[in-house]
Scaffold this active site. Sequence first.
Site, short mmCIF file in Angstrom:
data_model
loop_
_atom_site.label_atom_id
_atom_site.label_comp_id
_atom_site.label_asym_id
_atom_site.label_seq_id
_atom_site.Cartn_x
_atom_site.Cartn_y
_atom_site.Cartn_z
N LYS A 7 -15.30 38.92 36.83
CA LYS A 7 -15.92 38.70 38.14
C LYS A 7 -17.24 39.46 38.25
O LYS A 7 -18.21 38.97 38.83
CB LYS A 7 -14.97 39.12 39.25
CG LYS A 7 -15.54 38.97 40.65
CD LYS A 7 -15.94 37.53 40.99
CE LYS A 7 -16.68 37.43 42.33
NZ LYS A 7 -15.86 37.76 43.49
N LYS A 65 -22.17 46.23 46.21
CA LYS A 65 -21.06 46.96 45.60
C LYS A 65 -20.74 46.44 44.20
O LYS A 65 -20.57 47.21 43.25
CB LYS A 65 -19.83 46.86 46.51
CG LYS A 65 -18.54 47.43 45.96
CD LYS A 65 -17.60 46.34 45.42
CE LYS A 65 -17.15 45.38 46.50
NZ LYS A 65 -16.18 44.38 45.99
#
Length: 310
Positions: A186, A254
């Site tokens: 991811k 993030k």
Amino acid sequence: MATNQSSYPNPIHPSRTRIGWIGTGIMGAAMAGRIRSAGYFLTIYARTPSKASTLLSSGADLASSPASVASCCDVIFSMVGHPHDVRSVLLDPISGAVSSLSPGSVLIDCTTSDPALAREVAAAVSEKNCFSVDAPVSGGDVGARDGTLAIMAGGEKEVIEWLSPLFDLLGKVTWMGPPGSGQSSKIANQIAGAGNVVGITEGILFARKAGLDEGVFLRAIRSGAAGSKAMEIFGQKILERDFAPGGFVEYMVKDLGMALESRDGDSDSAVVLPGAALFRQMFTGMVANGDGKMGLHGLITVHERMNGMP
């Protein structure tokens, strides 16, 4: 823990598989809604219960803590915001889900999180004679609602195959390797996706400054090499100034931050990622401008500010 599908006495089925869900934000609520709509009994935990109102009205039960969810469910999903949230809802010794897992149950974390943390969770779950899958997703709120998410799963392949009836409700799952592999996949996906958004927004701005019709420009390049899924999702929204989030840009900051950090303390494992560093800087600009809750395609506003455009 080695296993195979014969370790499970019953196939996944709405009449006998109890599902738990931790986290009901934009993505989590839509994904949990698809599970509930398929007829599964659903127990949920939401830090903000009002965000779970639609699920509760559909017949889901509300639990008081992640541990309470785990104590009554066979398969528990989590979909929260940040790695520290994952650690809190899963590994807290009192209220965390792992503390109350029943032997043989499965924990699936769909949060985009730290690969090292995914391995830590897997080790803790294994000690409870249970199974863990890190399964972050890509596709935004549209993919979550439509069940077309790309699901990148790390863990034991046989467990992921056993869970396929649930994953099929959410999208297409691909086994990526051992624990942590889903999260690494991811993060790599986020690097590629961020580059797509930077390119689209910068191209649109250049076309505007050149006096082109932005809509005609997007239609002209859509079927060429510059066309992409990101363009299909975001192109028209940019033209309409619709910056509603399918996922908050602060989460992209993030995710790219995790890509730029060496997670295992091994300098040989560090990767030089100049593109990711630039993308993160640009998305950080959005957050600094107070736009951290916008969708990624709101990046056009950073380009506009840098060019002195209203």
